[in-house]
Design an enzyme around this catalytic site. Structure first.
Site, short mmCIF file in Angstrom:
data_model
loop_
_atom_site.label_atom_id
_atom_site.label_comp_id
_atom_site.label_asym_id
_atom_site.label_seq_id
_atom_site.Cartn_x
_atom_site.Cartn_y
_atom_site.Cartn_z
N TRP A 90 37.02 37.86 42.89
CA TRP A 90 37.66 37.21 43.93
C TRP A 90 37.49 37.57 45.11
O TRP A 90 37.54 36.93 45.98
CB TRP A 90 39.24 37.53 43.55
CG TRP A 90 40.21 37.23 44.91
CD1 TRP A 90 40.75 35.99 44.74
CD2 TRP A 90 40.48 37.98 45.70
NE1 TRP A 90 41.71 36.07 46.00
CE2 TRP A 90 41.56 37.25 46.40
CE3 TRP A 90 40.23 39.36 46.33
CZ2 TRP A 90 42.26 37.66 47.63
CZ3 TRP A 90 41.05 39.66 47.50
CH2 TRP A 90 41.72 38.83 48.21
N HIS A 91 36.87 38.95 45.37
CA HIS A 91 36.53 39.36 46.64
C HIS A 91 35.20 38.59 47.07
O HIS A 91 35.27 38.48 48.50
CB HIS A 91 36.18 40.90 46.57
CG HIS A 91 37.58 41.74 46.56
ND1 HIS A 91 38.20 42.04 45.24
CD2 HIS A 91 38.33 42.51 47.49
CE1 HIS A 91 39.14 42.71 45.69
NE2 HIS A 91 39.36 43.14 47.00
N GLY A 92 34.75 38.22 46.63
CA GLY A 92 33.27 37.31 47.01
C GLY A 92 32.54 36.96 46.00
O GLY A 92 32.39 37.34 44.72
N PHE A 115 36.59 37.11 52.90
CA PHE A 115 37.17 36.94 51.58
C PHE A 115 38.29 35.86 51.20
O PHE A 115 38.42 35.47 50.26
CB PHE A 115 37.79 38.23 50.92
CG PHE A 115 36.73 39.56 50.82
CD1 PHE A 115 35.38 39.16 50.73
CD2 PHE A 115 37.03 40.73 51.02
CE1 PHE A 115 34.66 40.19 50.84
CE2 PHE A 115 36.30 41.92 50.94
CZ PHE A 115 34.93 41.67 51.10
#
Length: 468
Positions: A317-319, A468
């Site tokens: 989810w962060h990247g 993000f």
């Protein structure tokens, strides 16, 4: 438009002044308009996506609320798929296309579309999913006012980097809005000043040290421990500083956001760390992914699988990078080990009361070290850099103090001393919430002087979570 820029504070001051001249209904429209203006500073085209996402989730929420029981599940599934499809296309299409090209040995990037990553898309799509799921579960009724719903999705203090606001926390505040009190104003300004100090003084200084190491870990200009700890400090002060500013700005606009950080580096174990770090994301993953997967209600092996799935997806989810997934898997592994330890070894060990403070210190230190080492794949640009740094961690050179200036040690020392002095945040809460008004000027003056003397104004370093 960054929170630590002069332009933002001019914009924010104009919004606050405008709101003073209008009634609540008109204020909501003004804030929605201001939010779109704020978002357009990154790329005006992105406002179309934000508007389309808002409109789709608004009508899907009403459709779910009004539907017969037999159709509600299909509609909420449609809402989840739609939001994830938007997030997946804009954030991950090029990443998976490039990964597939590499796997097949194709030259160049034949399937890449060079898609612009919309700022804050991870946050507003997760809020859309949470809203539709909550309506489906009948935790909240569908919102019938498009202005109120647009305000929930686009509210600019948290639009680009959270925290992820839950519907049951936000919508009641719209209906209960009244004039600001002196307590609201004091609390808001204190949060903003605290956030600016974290970002401009601490995070931006540690960012320069961390960049000096991670950009070229082989150079020896910055020692491994110095560089890795610098990034651990940077990401905490950067993200918690952003959250403080967002909460302060929201308070001055009449809304209270829940805390998103609770001294995470003082956690006694990895589960405790995730109860303190990025709390809004942790709670979201728990309520909308871990529990639907079965949570703790399934067999022991399935619980560990659920933990790994949640943390791996939380990392991604962060990247759009495999490094982020490695970071998530590392935390999932630590959570599984902690769970096994707690259900086997820990139950059979009886620690004498005199030794409990020592065990807390040891477990907190170990947790901090593990979390700091796990930040390596999060910050490193690729697997090669991650491998190089992890190899350095297990050598005697890891404790080299190269690159650690006196200011580096001062800022680390101040951070540690403050945590030791105010472990349970009693002093901070008193200063922010109960300090007599006659004394409020003292910490404000001290904070402004610290900003002026120690602020890293010569470099422009965006907030980490903006990407993000």
């Amino acid at each position: 438009m960054l929170f630590n820029s002069f332009e933002y504070w001019i914009f924010f001051a104009v919004v606050v002044v405008l709101l003073a001249f209008f009634k609540p209904n008109a204020r909501r429209i003004i804030v929605v308009g201001a939010s779109y203006i704020f978002y357009s500073f990154w790329d005006p085209r992105l406002c179309i996506l934000l508007f389309a996402s808002t409109l789709a989730n608004f009508y899907l929420g009403i459709a779910i609320d009004d539907a017969a029981e037999s159709r509600r599940k299909a509609l909420v599934t449609c809402a989840i798929v739609l939001n994830l499809a938007v997030l997946g296309f804009f954030k991950y299409f090029d990443f998976f296309a490039d990964s597939l090209s590499t796997l097949l040995g194709l030259q160049g990037h034949p399937w890449a579309l060079s898609i612009v990553l919309p700022v804050g898309i991870s946050f507003f799509t997760f809020e859309g999913i949470a809203y539709c799921c909550d309506v489906y579960r009948k935790d909240v009724p569908a919102v019938r006012s498009p202005v109120d719903f647009a305000l929930f999705i686009s509210f600019f203090p948290h639009l680009v980097a959270g925290p992820i606001i839950r519907p049951e926390n936000f919508f009641p505040q719209i209906r209960q809005q009244s004039g600001l009190t002196l307590v609201d104003v004091k609390w808001g300004f204190c949060q903003i000043l605290k956030g600016l100090l974290k970002k401009v003084v601490f995070a931006d200084f540690f960012a320069v040290v961390a960049d000096g190491y991670f950009n070229d870990p082989r150079s020896g200009a910055v020692g491994p421990a110095v560089g890795i700890v610098a990034f651990a400090m940077q990401i905490y002060f950067d993200f918690s500083g952003y959250t403080d500013i967002a909460r302060g700005c929201a308070a001055l606009l009449g809304f209270r956001f829940p805390s998103n950080f609770e001294r995470p580096y003082l956690a006694a174990n990895i589960a405790d760390f995730w109860r303190r770090w990025h709390i809004s994301l942790s709670n979201w993953l728990r309520d909308y992914l871990y529990i639907p997967l079965g949570g703790n209600r399934v067999g022991p092996l399935r619980v560990y699988v659920n933990l790994m799935i949640v943390m791996a997806l939380g990392g991604l989810w962060h990247g759009a990078s495999w490094n982020f997934m490695v970071w998530g898997v590392a935390h999932g592994t630590m959570l599984c080990i902690h769970r096994v330890w707690g259900r086997t070894v820990a139950r059979r060990i009886s620690v004498p009361s005199l030794l409990r403070p020592l065990t807390i210190v040891l477990s907190t230190t170990l947790t901090f070290l593990m979390v700091v080492i796990a930040w390596v794949p999060f910050r490193a640009t690729d697997f090669a850099t991650t491998s190089t740094i992890l190899q350095q961690v297990v050598t005697k050179n890891v404790l080299s103090t190269a690159g650690a200036s006196s200011e580096y040690w001062w800022l680390l020392g101040i951070s540690a001393a403050w945590c030791a002095l105010d472990t349970h945040r009693r002093l901070q809460n008193w200063m922010v919430e109960r300090m007599p008004y006659a004394l409020v000027g003292v910490p404000i003056a001290f904070g402004l002087v610290a900003l002026q003397l120690l602020g890293q104004f010569g470099v422009e370093i965006p907030f980490i979570y903006f990407k993000f």
